[in-house]
Motif scaffolding. Structure first.
Motif, mmCIF file in Angstrom:
data_model
loop_
_atom_site.group_PDB
_atom_site.id
_atom_site.type_symbol
_atom_site.label_atom_id
_atom_site.label_comp_id
_atom_site.label_asym_id
_atom_site.label_seq_id
_atom_site.Cartn_x
_atom_site.Cartn_y
_atom_site.Cartn_z
ATOM 1 N N LEU A 1 103.356 -37.120 72.641
ATOM 2 C CA LEU A 1 102.232 -36.373 73.204
ATOM 3 C C LEU A 1 102.160 -36.558 74.718
ATOM 4 O O LEU A 1 101.942 -35.598 75.470
ATOM 5 C CB LEU A 1 100.919 -36.807 72.550
ATOM 6 N N GLU B 1 92.155 -30.221 66.291
ATOM 7 C CA GLU B 1 92.935 -30.060 65.059
ATOM 8 C C GLU B 1 93.295 -31.421 64.462
ATOM 9 O O GLU B 1 94.443 -31.722 64.132
ATOM 10 C CB GLU B 1 94.197 -29.229 65.334
ATOM 11 N N LEU B 2 92.253 -32.230 64.316
ATOM 12 C CA LEU B 2 92.471 -33.592 63.841
ATOM 13 C C LEU B 2 92.973 -33.645 62.403
ATOM 14 O O LEU B 2 93.681 -34.594 62.026
ATOM 15 C CB LEU B 2 91.182 -34.408 63.979
ATOM 16 N N GLN C 1 104.748 -41.184 68.072
ATOM 17 C CA GLN C 1 104.063 -39.893 68.144
ATOM 18 C C GLN C 1 103.200 -39.808 69.403
ATOM 19 O O GLN C 1 103.143 -38.760 70.063
ATOM 20 C CB GLN C 1 103.210 -39.674 66.892
ATOM 21 N N THR C 2 102.536 -40.900 69.731
ATOM 22 C CA THR C 2 101.727 -40.936 70.948
ATOM 23 C C THR C 2 102.600 -40.732 72.179
ATOM 24 O O THR C 2 102.240 -39.991 73.106
ATOM 25 C CB THR C 2 100.979 -42.273 71.050
ATOM 26 N N THR D 1 95.228 -31.834 61.139
ATOM 27 C CA THR D 1 96.686 -31.755 61.256
ATOM 28 C C THR D 1 97.248 -33.002 61.919
ATOM 29 O O THR D 1 98.219 -33.601 61.438
ATOM 30 C CB THR D 1 97.086 -30.508 62.082
ATOM 31 N N LEU D 2 96.625 -33.413 63.028
ATOM 32 C CA LEU D 2 97.131 -34.543 63.808
ATOM 33 C C LEU D 2 97.126 -35.840 63.000
ATOM 34 O O LEU D 2 98.122 -36.570 62.963
ATOM 35 C CB LEU D 2 96.289 -34.705 65.072
#
Length: 284
Positions: free
Chosen positions: A60, A29-30, A56-57, A32-33
């Motif tokens: 995750l 889902e790149l 963000q990383t 979106t990402l």
């Protein structure tokens, strides 16, 4: 067909048509990402993207840490210690990645950060629900922290659930009890909503494990894995502190904390104090 020098043709079997098939971008889902980075500075400052991607990383990786710690706890509940150790091993590798990741953010100089820091407004890493969840599942519980997430029902529900559940350490101690070690009943029956505090009665239990490594190596390995996990957590906290200090000095945090001074206090927190205290007794 003539092959041009320096040119590598696509192999005949490589799929190139994804109109009806799942692609790499579809699976991850790149769209979106990669569309989730929205600099707030106006005009957008070049270095704000670094700040956003870094955090963000981290979120995750925290998501995966939580997944693995929940798995480790469930495996311990089922007496599958080796499966739990595999989960903890993965967590340790993630922790090392997270710690090294601070070196990327440390390339952000104080003057560069100052140009877009105001765009964060009251946003702060202190408000990371997943970071707080990791602390909760490891035993550092603080019910007062829930008030930070009152406006976020999903985060509040997650943390409330973890507050009510045993920690990984609780699961480990219950596992040791089922293996025949003399874990005090007041430890096994404690209020799991309370933060963990030193239990001196556990030190002889752990000493018996360290004094009989050959007879119960899996228990010894589990103890050392928990120590590794805590050491890594402290390294991460320290790198966080030093990165913040080199970037904003002793300024107040964007979320209202005392900044570096607040982070320094976190270095005094411990998840498994008995596993450190027992080292004084080993070999005596």
């Amino acid at each position: 067909m003539t092959v041009r020098e320096g040119y590598r043709p696509i192999e005949a079997g490589v799929q190139t048509d994804f109109q009806q098939a799942m692609s790499y971008a579809d699976y991850l889902e790149l769209d979106t990402l990669l569309a989730a980075q929205h600099p707030r500075s106006d005009p957008p400052h070049h270095d704000e993207l670094l700040f956003i991607v870094q955090h963000q990383t981290t979120e995750l990786w925290l998501k995966l840490i939580l997944h693995e710690l929940r798995g480790a706890r469930a495996y311990l509940d089922g007496d599958h210690v080796h499966h739990a150790l595999k989960c903890l091993a993965r967590v340790k590798h993630i922790q090392r990645t997270l710690t090294e990741q601070w070196s990327v953010l440390a390339t952000l100089t104080p003057s560069e950060y100052a140009e877009f820091r105001g765009a964060l407004s009251s946003a702060s890493g202190f408000q990371s629900a997943q970071y707080r969840a990791v602390e909760f599942i490891l035993g550092n519980k603080n019910e007062d922290m829930l008030k930070v997430f009152i406006s976020d029902p999903a985060a509040l529900a997650m943390l409330s659930e973890l507050l009510d559940q045993p920690s990984v350490y609780d699961a480990f101690l219950n596992f040791l009890s089922r293996r025949g070690l003399d874990i005090p009943s007041e430890v096994l029956e404690r209020d799991v909503r309370r933060p963990w505090v030193m239990q001196p009665a556990l030190i002889p239990v752990f000493q018996s494990i360290y004094d009989a490594v050959d007879r119960a190596y899996d228990l010894y390995e589990a103890c050392e894995s928990l120590v590794d996990l805590e050491d890594n957590f402290q390294f991460w906290r320290f790198r966080h502190l030093r990165t913040v200090q080199r970037t904003i000095g002793f300024k107040t945090g964007t979320g209202g904390s005392s900044g570096v001074r607040f982070l320094q206090k976190a270095l005094d927190l411990t998840f498994f104090p008995e596993l450190y205290a027992v080292r004084t007794q080993i070999g005596t």
